[in-house]
Design an enzyme around this catalytic site. Sequence first.
Site, mmCIF file in Angstrom:
data_model
loop_
_atom_site.group_PDB
_atom_site.id
_atom_site.type_symbol
_atom_site.label_atom_id
_atom_site.label_comp_id
_atom_site.label_asym_id
_atom_site.label_seq_id
_atom_site.Cartn_x
_atom_site.Cartn_y
_atom_site.Cartn_z
ATOM 1 N N GLY A 94 57.276 75.564 50.734
ATOM 2 C CA GLY A 94 57.973 76.641 51.094
ATOM 3 C C GLY A 94 57.482 77.436 52.351
ATOM 4 N N SER A 95 57.631 78.710 52.415
ATOM 5 C CA SER A 95 57.225 79.180 53.641
ATOM 6 C C SER A 95 55.953 79.376 54.077
ATOM 7 C CB SER A 95 57.693 80.903 53.262
ATOM 8 O OG SER A 95 59.299 81.100 53.011
ATOM 9 N N THR A 96 54.876 78.769 53.372
ATOM 10 C CA THR A 96 53.780 78.585 53.709
ATOM 11 C C THR A 96 53.756 77.688 54.639
ATOM 12 O OG1 THR A 96 53.079 77.052 52.091
ATOM 13 C CG2 THR A 96 52.783 79.435 51.425
ATOM 14 N N PHE A 97 54.687 76.940 54.959
ATOM 15 C CA PHE A 97 54.645 75.895 55.735
ATOM 16 C C PHE A 97 55.234 76.447 57.344
ATOM 17 C CE2 PHE A 97 57.085 72.075 57.725
ATOM 18 C CZ PHE A 97 55.859 71.121 57.809
ATOM 19 N N LYS A 98 55.843 77.627 57.254
ATOM 20 C CA LYS A 98 56.473 78.095 58.489
ATOM 21 C C LYS A 98 55.252 78.037 59.827
ATOM 22 C CE LYS A 98 60.098 80.651 56.133
ATOM 23 N NZ LYS A 98 60.431 81.816 55.517
#
Lengths: 627, 382
Positions: A320-324
């Site tokens: 999810g957004s932790t990959f941004k």
Amino acid sequence: MRGETGRANIFTRRAIIVGGAQALLTAGLAGRLYQLQVVDSERYQVLADENRINMQLLPPARGRIFDRFGQVLAENRLNYRLVVVPEAAMNLDKALDEIAALVPIEDHDRERVLREARRKQRFVPITVRENLTWDEVSQIEVNAPDLPGVMIDVGSRRLYAFGRDTVHIVGYVGAVNESDLERTDDPLLTLPDFRIGKNGAEKVLESSLRGEAGSRQVEVNAYGRVIRELSRRTGRPGDDHMLTIDLGLQQYVAARFGEESGSAVVLDVHSGEILALASMPNYDPNLFTSGISQRQWRELIGHPRFPLSNKSIAGQYSPGSTFKMIVALAALESGEVSPYQRFYCDGSIKLGKRRFRCWRRYGHGHVAMVQGLMESCDVYFYEVAKRVGIDRIAAMSERFGFGRKLDIELPGEKPGLVPTREWKLARIGEPWQGGETLVVGIGQGYLLTTPLQLAVMVARIANGGIAVEPRLLAEVIRDGQPVPREGETFDPMGLSPAHLDIVRKGMNFVVNEPKGTAYRARIEEPALAMAGKTGSVQVRRISEREHRAGVIKNEDRPWKERDHALFVAYAPLERPRYCVAVVVEHGGSGGTVAAPIARDILREVQRRDPSGRARNLEALIRPHETA
Amino acid sequence: MAQFEVSSRQGFGVAERLLRLDWFLVVLVCTVGAVGIGMLISASGGATEPWASRQMVWFGAGLLLMLGVSLIDIGFWLRAAYTIYVLAFALLVGVELLGAAGKGAQRWIDLGVIQLQPSELMKIALILALARYFHGVPLEGIGRIRTYLLPLLMIVAPAALILRQPDLGTALLLALGGAIMLFLAGLKAWKIGVAVVLALGSGPVVWQFLHEYQRARILTFFNPEADPLGAGYHILQSKIALGSGGLFGKGYLQGTQSHLNFLPEKQTDFIFTMMAEELGFFGVAGVLLLYLGIATYGVVISARSNNHFGRLLGMGITVTFFFHVFFNVAMVIGLIPIVGLPLPLISYGGSAMLSLMLGLGLLLCVGVHRDVVITRRPGSAG
């Protein structure tokens, strides 16, 4: 008397012949004896020794497992067994009655003993009960003179003092099975009550935990009874192992999760040492060492939240957004996007016929990189991903350790998945679609990561782009002395410090700016303050129709359909030392569910400061309890 | 009943007889008996219980029996020969009937103190009877076939009964002892050859008479390694014990094979093996020499006798004694199948001890009465 003389002559002649024959036959016997006893004697001496000499294996004491401060996580306890030798007891029934007056014996144990007694040789000891308490042992020993043939036999049993809390790290030992025997020819495995590592560190470190068997030669008679010991060769006890785990922190993490399912991994960002690694729910490994019941086993494998699975390394989640951060770093390195370049978010973008939505229905307006991270704007990262392309995102992912096993000292690690054009063509047989790049840009789609990989990612961002590798094993202690090991050095990843600063600033703002998605989970003490990134991962696709109707809130959905809540963080802000990755399965929103857990863990790890304290090696440098 | 005329050249008091007793033979017998008691102490792990003490009693009783028998007038034995044979045969038939009634092997009659084995008695009785028979056969008679028909019957009838008991060893001993007596009496060598061929031809018939375990033993003998834990176990373990003893042995009380019970029946049939294991080749060669000494002495005593009954009796006893030893030793060292014969004077057992002593007493008796001349027929002069 002529007849008499004639008969006498015939007789005498023939008697001499018979006498001579006797001498010859005796010589024949002597000759045969000479052949057996002198010519072939050596061969028969070997056979006689084979007859009478038996080799018996002496199992070595299994190495113990400690946490980084010398707390024992796995040890050997003496197992007092009550055994009875039917031959010496004379009347087995009466002997069992007398024992039962001192220590309780179950009816089925009694039946088993009588059954075994009928099957076995009379001098073979039969186990009546195992795991006697010290009181029971004393009761028997005091009354020993009145209990002929009743003895206390001492064996060894593996004990996990902090069972549940460390089960996914330490694992457990179990009985040897067929496939174990096929893999090795160590004769120890053939001992009837030998146990080998079946899971966790117990399994991975099996070869050095086991040690080497000693042996003794005993003289046995034709019925197999041991007459005396001829010689003894002591084996080598297994090595003690110190893990990087901080037991106190590990227990804190497990307790903090409470009823939630998921995983948390705490690392030292410089050394890669795993300080805590929790997978929830957990289970008691001591069940396995004492023999798990069919019912307990069914309960464990049928549990809807999979306690047996080590979610930290085998659970594969969309990041999810932790990959941004990865997408941002790939973009900065490519030069396609400048840190201050803004994109406009009105709640969605269209690519071809497909509409890609931001998590915020009405959009974030103009968004640059730091703000994109802080508010986790999906449209910003769609735009970035579109410009950077999947190839560069995949390459950056792989540099951070995604898509492969990190090879820590635990079994069952999963590699996760970093999708590429080649992967999709080979695996699915279709070319890569532009829209898929966008989905990967917000850490969804085919992308799969483990909590450990997420923790490593944060560590590498926090430590200034050093390719730190996680590890679980701190020291190996052989014969009470640490085994020297090569110090590990990690290479820089070749990332620009300026780029890392921007990403770290974004992570700082996520937590410490009022508009950040985890502002409510910030650590208020400035010295302990953390930086982090939220992530919420849909576990089912939300259709366009549902979007229009208004998405149902997580809390109102069944547990299985709620989003996974993720949070990755490091602390302190300046000169980071610790990082954590938290995944709460079906927890809901990363900012409200995972972030508070991560905050509390980071606060606790900084309070304990396990990396700042010396390891307690002395606790390990003491003699083994002998089994 | 007419009396044989017994003449002697000197007066014959008890003192005179004791003086004429072959004391050297008595010493040899006592030496072997002492070795036996020593081995029985070893067999029970250094204790006189349970075997050695009782064996001492048997040996003492046997010694008295031997001396007693040797002092009795040889004429008595001549006259009583047939009676003893008939008695022994009747007992043999008796146990056969008892065995049939009890649906099992029956070899002995319980006399309370001792279990009397009629087959043991028969060994002596047959020799007495054959000696008496050939004592009465004139020189002209020994060439005729029909002279041998009755003795053949006297041998075969009890041998067949004993074979049925089943006791292969004793039956064999009886047949062989009898055959050698026929040879000593003067049966032509070629006729014996024919008899041997006939006997071998009757092998398949005898095979039918044998019990399953006896057949197994014979088959095992030819290939002991084929079944090391079954029927071949005994002989294989015996050879291991013998061979591992080496030149000087493992030492008295130190035999591993025997003391760890790998060796079967170490106090009876396999006592020679234990001796070989503990005392080595030198030890057992010495014991074999003692036995050969007794057997050779027997030949000398018999040859020196001046009456044909004494000659044949002495030789019969000697040969039976010798083959008793030979079969036992040959059996435990794997030269012949296991036939179940104890080692004379050494193996534990009262019944065998007493019958052997009875036989040796008769041998000594022949020696004591070597100068006595006895008429061929009762009441005739030559």
